[in-house]
Design an enzyme around this catalytic site. Structure first.
Site, short mmCIF file in Angstrom:
data_model
loop_
_atom_site.label_atom_id
_atom_site.label_comp_id
_atom_site.label_asym_id
_atom_site.label_seq_id
_atom_site.Cartn_x
_atom_site.Cartn_y
_atom_site.Cartn_z
N LEU A 34 0.83 -1.21 0.00
CA LEU A 34 0.00 0.00 0.00
C LEU A 34 0.87 1.26 0.00
O LEU A 34 0.77 2.10 0.89
CB LEU A 34 -0.99 0.00 1.17
N SER A 84 6.47 1.82 -10.24
CA SER A 84 6.19 1.69 -11.68
C SER A 84 6.25 2.98 -12.50
O SER A 84 6.08 2.92 -13.72
CB SER A 84 4.81 1.05 -11.86
N THR A 133 8.01 -5.50 -18.12
CA THR A 133 7.67 -4.43 -19.04
C THR A 133 8.49 -4.49 -20.33
O THR A 133 9.62 -5.02 -20.33
CB THR A 133 7.92 -3.07 -18.33
N ASP A 134 7.97 -3.85 -21.38
CA ASP A 134 8.74 -3.76 -22.64
C ASP A 134 9.89 -2.76 -22.52
O ASP A 134 10.80 -2.75 -23.35
CB ASP A 134 7.82 -3.36 -23.81
N GLU A 135 9.85 -1.91 -21.46
CA GLU A 135 10.88 -0.85 -21.35
C GLU A 135 12.27 -1.42 -21.14
O GLU A 135 13.27 -0.72 -21.35
CB GLU A 135 10.53 0.11 -20.21
N TYR A 159 13.89 3.29 -13.73
CA TYR A 159 12.77 2.32 -13.64
C TYR A 159 13.06 1.10 -14.49
O TYR A 159 13.02 -0.04 -14.01
CB TYR A 159 11.45 2.98 -14.07
N LYS A 163 13.69 -2.86 -13.47
CA LYS A 163 12.86 -3.98 -13.93
C LYS A 163 13.73 -4.99 -14.69
O LYS A 163 13.53 -6.20 -14.57
CB LYS A 163 11.74 -3.48 -14.84
N ASN A 189 -0.13 -0.12 -20.56
CA ASN A 189 -1.53 -0.44 -20.25
C ASN A 189 -2.32 0.82 -19.99
O ASN A 189 -1.78 1.82 -19.52
CB ASN A 189 -1.61 -1.27 -18.97
P1 NAD Z 1 1.12 0.38 -9.84
O1 NAD Z 1 2.17 1.37 -9.48
O2 NAD Z 1 -0.25 0.87 -10.18
O3 NAD Z 1 0.93 -0.66 -8.65
C1 NAD Z 1 2.03 -1.22 -7.97
C2 NAD Z 1 1.52 -1.88 -6.70
O4 NAD Z 1 2.63 -2.50 -6.04
C3 NAD Z 1 0.89 -0.91 -5.71
O5 NAD Z 1 -0.31 -1.44 -5.21
C4 NAD Z 1 1.94 -0.81 -4.59
O6 NAD Z 1 1.38 -0.56 -3.31
C5 NAD Z 1 2.57 -2.19 -4.65
N1 NAD Z 1 3.94 -2.23 -4.11
C6 NAD Z 1 4.95 -1.36 -4.37
N2 NAD Z 1 6.06 -1.72 -3.68
C7 NAD Z 1 5.73 -2.87 -3.01
C8 NAD Z 1 6.45 -3.74 -2.15
N3 NAD Z 1 7.74 -3.49 -1.82
N4 NAD Z 1 5.82 -4.81 -1.64
C9 NAD Z 1 4.52 -5.05 -1.94
N5 NAD Z 1 3.79 -4.25 -2.72
C10 NAD Z 1 4.40 -3.19 -3.27
O7 NAD Z 1 1.72 -0.49 -11.02
P2 NAD Z 1 0.98 -1.17 -12.26
O8 NAD Z 1 0.91 -0.19 -13.35
O9 NAD Z 1 -0.21 -1.86 -11.78
O10 NAD Z 1 2.10 -2.24 -12.67
C11 NAD Z 1 2.10 -3.55 -12.11
C12 NAD Z 1 3.27 -4.31 -12.67
O11 NAD Z 1 3.19 -4.37 -14.08
C13 NAD Z 1 4.63 -3.67 -12.37
O12 NAD Z 1 5.55 -4.69 -12.10
C14 NAD Z 1 4.98 -2.93 -13.65
O13 NAD Z 1 6.38 -2.85 -13.81
C15 NAD Z 1 4.37 -3.86 -14.68
N6 NAD Z 1 3.96 -3.24 -15.94
C16 NAD Z 1 3.18 -2.12 -15.94
C17 NAD Z 1 2.74 -1.58 -17.15
C18 NAD Z 1 1.86 -0.35 -17.21
O14 NAD Z 1 1.63 0.17 -18.31
N7 NAD Z 1 1.30 0.11 -16.12
C19 NAD Z 1 3.11 -2.19 -18.36
C20 NAD Z 1 3.92 -3.33 -18.31
C21 NAD Z 1 4.33 -3.85 -17.10
O1 DAU Z 2 5.84 0.42 -21.55
C1 DAU Z 2 5.36 -0.08 -20.35
C2 DAU Z 2 5.48 0.97 -19.29
O2 DAU Z 2 4.47 1.94 -19.55
C3 DAU Z 2 5.35 0.44 -17.87
O3 DAU Z 2 6.41 -0.43 -17.61
C4 DAU Z 2 5.34 1.58 -16.85
O4 DAU Z 2 5.12 1.07 -15.54
C5 DAU Z 2 4.24 2.54 -17.21
O5 DAU Z 2 4.25 3.64 -16.33
C6 DAU Z 2 4.40 3.02 -18.66
O6 DAU Z 2 5.57 3.86 -18.79
P1 DAU Z 2 5.56 5.20 -19.67
O7 DAU Z 2 6.62 6.09 -19.19
O8 DAU Z 2 5.52 4.87 -21.12
O9 DAU Z 2 4.08 5.76 -19.26
P2 DAU Z 2 3.55 7.22 -18.92
O10 DAU Z 2 2.06 7.12 -18.84
O11 DAU Z 2 4.27 7.82 -17.78
O12 DAU Z 2 3.93 8.03 -20.22
C7 DAU Z 2 3.46 7.65 -21.50
C8 DAU Z 2 4.09 8.56 -22.52
O13 DAU Z 2 3.54 9.88 -22.34
C9 DAU Z 2 5.59 8.72 -22.35
O14 DAU Z 2 6.19 8.87 -23.63
C10 DAU Z 2 5.75 10.02 -21.56
C11 DAU Z 2 4.56 10.84 -22.03
N1 DAU Z 2 3.99 11.76 -21.04
C12 DAU Z 2 3.71 11.28 -19.80
C13 DAU Z 2 3.17 12.12 -18.83
C14 DAU Z 2 2.86 11.60 -17.45
C15 DAU Z 2 3.72 13.07 -21.39
O15 DAU Z 2 3.95 13.50 -22.54
N2 DAU Z 2 3.18 13.90 -20.44
C16 DAU Z 2 2.93 13.49 -19.17
O16 DAU Z 2 2.46 14.31 -18.34
#
Ligand code: NAD
Ligand code: DAU
Length: 353
Positions: A34, A84, A133-135, A159, A163, A189
């Site tokens: 949390l 994340s 992640t793809d990053e 980040y 990962k 996502n």
């Molecule tokens: P998020 O930041 O919304 O959620 C992360 C969750 O992990 C939170 O509920 C947080 O409380 C919990 N957490 C953080 N540190 C912790 C710890 N030490 N122990 C237990 N819980 C902990 O992230 P998300 O967007 O839901 O991403 C989930 C996973 O998917 C991550 O591993 C992220 O790298 C990966 N991922 C995210 C995306 C994206 O676009 N959001 C895409 C590809 C992969």
């Molecule tokens: O590709 C997967 C990843 O996607 C995950 O692993 C990460 O957890 C997730 O946060 C996401 O990373 P990005 O950096 O791509 O997502 P974000 O939504 O932060 O940004 C998307 C794109 O938009 C990126 O090119 C940065 C840009 N951006 C983002 C913000 C927050 C802006 O131009 N303005 C903004 O204010």
């Protein structure tokens, strides 16, 4: 049977819990620290559901994780927990190293101890699925082919480096200790319950409150967007049928430049809730300073999960975006809960005045 998931009070995890419990009756133990990104309101539907056991705690807490493993005897552990957000990693990388690298290491060690002591049948059925992640693959030029599973790792941000390190640990625990692991590397996502520090929910909420829609740099950075429920279905499929030790790339076949994403959101919002003054939400678009080390393009080659496991996304960007905007419009209480004091502090720190 039971599964243990970590980080499922966050965006993708809470969607996963919802999908899991609506598609099968198997109980789920949810360990989440949390942090600012974890939100119990995202799991409200399951407050009275005995199949969802929520535990507050850190994946790096060996004693706690070992106790949960021996008490609930899960047949699988799915690791969603992570720090994340790329922008937060730039301003303060330490938590990313701590949770994503050290935390994953500690979790792997606790799981290894548990798995080693299982009877043979359970040992061979057990799986550790790591959500990544793809990053980790770095940045593409416009001419490069999309990321395949055998792409070289070239992470560019604190980040993605954290990962990438976690993926390497997972791989090593399989190669060295035989732990039956699966890794998924997914693209960006979007969907319900995403914390509004990320581009899509930030833009939806800023648009509605008449604030600037910040575009980093020239806005021509490309991401491959996937509706979160499609990602969750892919994870379930990999858990069910993925080959031990393999990685699976997951993507939406939907590359878009950031500026086009933001213009689409503005158009959808305009249809669902027009601006009170009759003007276009796109008028709020504001170009701001670029993110340091900003990756130019991500694209996913998702052919392996398609051909080997029969997964493909069900939503198009248009259908997924309509559902997403409609969800934010119809959940003002959830929005209010996550945009309180701490969130405002983050916005001020990241975007200034
Ligand atoms: P998020 O930041 O919304 O959620 C992360 C969750 O992990 C939170 O509920 C947080 O409380 C919990 N957490 C953080 N540190 C912790 C710890 N030490 N122990 C237990 N819980 C902990 O992230 P998300 O967007 O839901 O991403 C989930 C996973 O998917 C991550 O591993 C992220 O790298 C990966 N991922 C995210 C995306 C994206 O676009 N959001 C895409 C590809 C992969
Ligand atoms: O590709 C997967 C990843 O996607 C995950 O692993 C990460 O957890 C997730 O946060 C996401 O990373 P990005 O950096 O791509 O997502 P974000 O939504 O932060 O940004 C998307 C794109 O938009 C990126 O090119 C940065 C840009 N951006 C983002 C913000 C927050 C802006 O131009 N303005 C903004 O204010």
């Amino acid at each position: 049977m039971t599964i243990l998931v970590t980080g499922c009070a966050g965006f993708i995890g809470s969607n996963f819990v919802r999908q899991w419990l609506s598609s099968c009756g198997e109980p789920i133990v949810n360990l989440d620290k949390l942090t600012y990104a974890g939100n119990l309101a995202s799991l409200d539907d399951f407050k009275a559901d005995a199949r969802h056991i929520f535990v507050t705690g850190d994946i790096g807490d060996h004693v706690l994780v070992s106790r949960l493993l021996s008490e609930f005897k899960p047949r699988a552990v799915l690791n969603f927990a992570a720090e994340s957000h790329v922008d937060r990693a730039i301003l303060g990388p330490e938590d990313f190293v701590q949770t994503n690298i050290v935390g994953t290491f500690k979790l792997l060690e606790a799981v290894r101890g548990y798995w080693n002591a299982l009877p043979e049948a359970e040992r061979s059925a057990f799986r550790f699925l790591h959500v990544s992640t793809d990053e980790v693959y770095g940045s593409l030029t416009p001419a490069d082919p999309p990321f395949a599973e055998d792409n070289r790792y070239e992470p560019n941000s604190p980040y993605s480096a954290s990962k990438a390190a976690s993926d390497h640990l997972v791989r090593a625990w399989h190669q060295t200790y035989g732990l039956p692991v699966l890794t998924t590397n997914c693209s960006n996502n979007y969907g319900p319950y995403q914390f509004p520090e990320k581009l899509i929910p930030l833009v939806i909420l800023n648009a509605l409150s008449g604030k600037p829609l910040p575009i980093y740099g020239d806005g021509l950075q490309v991401r491959d967007w996937l509706f979160v429920e499609d990602h969750c279905r892919a994870i379930m499929r990999v858990l069910d049928a993925g080959k031990i030790g393999e990685t699976y790339n997951i993507g939406g076949h939907n590359e878009m430049a950031n500026i086009d994403v933001v213009r689409t959101i503005c158009a959808v919002l305009g249809e669902l809730r027009a601006r009170p003054d009759g003007k276009a939400y796109a008028d709020q678009i504001t170009y701001v300073k670029d993110r340091p080390g900003h990756d130019r393009r991500y694209a996913i080659d998702a052919r392996k999960i398609g051909s080997d496991l029969g997964w493909r996304p069900l939503e198009t960007f248009e259908t997924g975006m309509s559902k997403t905007v409609a969800w934010y419009l119809s959940h003002p209480d959830w929005v209010e809960g996550v945009t309180s004091g701490a969130y405002r502090g983050w916005v001020a720190k990241q975007y200034g005045a």
